[in-house]
Write a protein that holds these residues in place. Structure first.
Motif, short mmCIF file in Angstrom:
data_model
loop_
_atom_site.label_atom_id
_atom_site.label_comp_id
_atom_site.label_asym_id
_atom_site.label_seq_id
_atom_site.Cartn_x
_atom_site.Cartn_y
_atom_site.Cartn_z
N ARG A 176 3.20 6.89 -6.88
CA ARG A 176 2.48 8.07 -7.37
C ARG A 176 3.27 9.35 -7.11
N ASP A 199 0.83 -1.20 0.00
CA ASP A 199 0.00 0.00 0.00
C ASP A 199 0.87 1.26 0.00
N HIS A 217 -8.16 12.46 5.07
CA HIS A 217 -8.95 11.24 4.86
C HIS A 217 -10.44 11.59 4.94
N TYR A 218 -11.22 11.08 3.99
CA TYR A 218 -12.64 11.44 3.95
C TYR A 218 -13.43 10.85 5.12
N THR A 260 -11.37 16.07 -5.52
CA THR A 260 -12.38 15.18 -4.92
C THR A 260 -13.39 14.73 -5.95
N LYS A 281 -5.29 11.76 -8.53
CA LYS A 281 -6.66 11.50 -8.98
C LYS A 281 -6.92 10.01 -9.20
N ALA A 282 -5.85 9.22 -9.30
CA ALA A 282 -6.01 7.77 -9.45
C ALA A 282 -6.26 7.09 -8.11
N ASP A 283 -6.10 7.83 -7.01
CA ASP A 283 -6.29 7.28 -5.67
C ASP A 283 -7.65 7.71 -5.13
N SER A 284 -8.12 7.03 -4.09
CA SER A 284 -9.42 7.37 -3.51
C SER A 284 -9.31 8.26 -2.29
N HIS A 285 -8.08 8.67 -1.93
CA HIS A 285 -7.86 9.50 -0.75
C HIS A 285 -7.61 10.95 -1.15
#
Length: 212
Positions: A35, A28, A168-169, A212, A49-53
């Motif tokens: 990146r 991870d 972190h969302y 986001t 932008k390729a990550d979800s964080h």
């Protein structure tokens, strides 16, 4: 009375930093570092932008790798320190909200639980996210208790909320729940102050909206 928390913090330190320089990167972490191996800010944004964080931790890793080095212990160090600081913060929160014994037990659990130790040793958003949420909680307690320095605390709350949103969302969701639970316990003047601080944090996060 300070001996128990001193022993807990020392144990938490040992559990996180024992042979710290020998801990390799996880898969991870390597994906995040991959990146960050870009040459410009615009390339970094595109890779994020390729990550979800959110972009905050990726930016921190980018700065560490480019300015200090690629060694695992260098990249992991801020996250381990955040994990250790969380033990200190949760002790004070438990002490202020319930009792000193509650603070000791909370700190002992967070300090020794394998789950918390592992994420303190990973260069990922989780330990810093936890630290920032606990910091927000501590600032809300201080704001409720004090009659002075409220403006300074309000600014600190706004900055902390923004930092959480950049980290972190789910941590942001926890911060929203925390503020929501705190508001009914406060006088109206403080409720307005906290809402304004939270709004300030949201405005500081607005540049991130397109990512986001």
């Amino acid at each position: 009375e300070n001996w128990p928390i001193a022993i807990i913090l020392f144990a938490a330190f040992l559990l996180r930093f024992w042979q710290f320089w020998d801990i390799p990167f996880s898969h991870d972490e390597l994906s995040a570092i991959n990146r960050a191996m870009v040459s410009s800010w615009s390339e970094l944004i595109e890779s994020i932008k390729a990550d979800s964080h959110p972009a905050g931790i990726e930016l921190l890793i980018f700065i560490l790798v480019k300015s200090i080095g690629f060694k695992p212990w260098i990249v992991k160090l801020p996250f381990a320190l955040a994990g250790l600081a969380s033990v200190w913060l949760i002790y004070h929160i438990g002490e202020k909200t319930i009792s000193k014994e509650t603070g000791w037990i909370s700190a002992a659990l967070l300090g020794s639980t394998q789950y918390a130790i592992t994420f303190s040793q990973w260069a990922r958003p989780y330990s810093i996210g936890l630290f920032l949420v606990l910091l927000l909680w501590w600032l809300l307690i201080k704001l409720k208790e004090t009659k002075t320095d409220r403006l300074k605390l309000g600014v600190c709350i706004a900055l902390t909320v923004a930092a959480i949103a950049y980290t972190h969302y789910f941590a942001l969701l926890q911060a929203i729940l925390l503020v929501g639970l705190f508001l009914p316990k406060l006088e109206r003047k403080l409720q307005i102050s906290i809402l304004l601080s939270s709004l300030g944090g949201f405005l500081l996060w607005l540049p991130h909206l397109s990512i986001t």
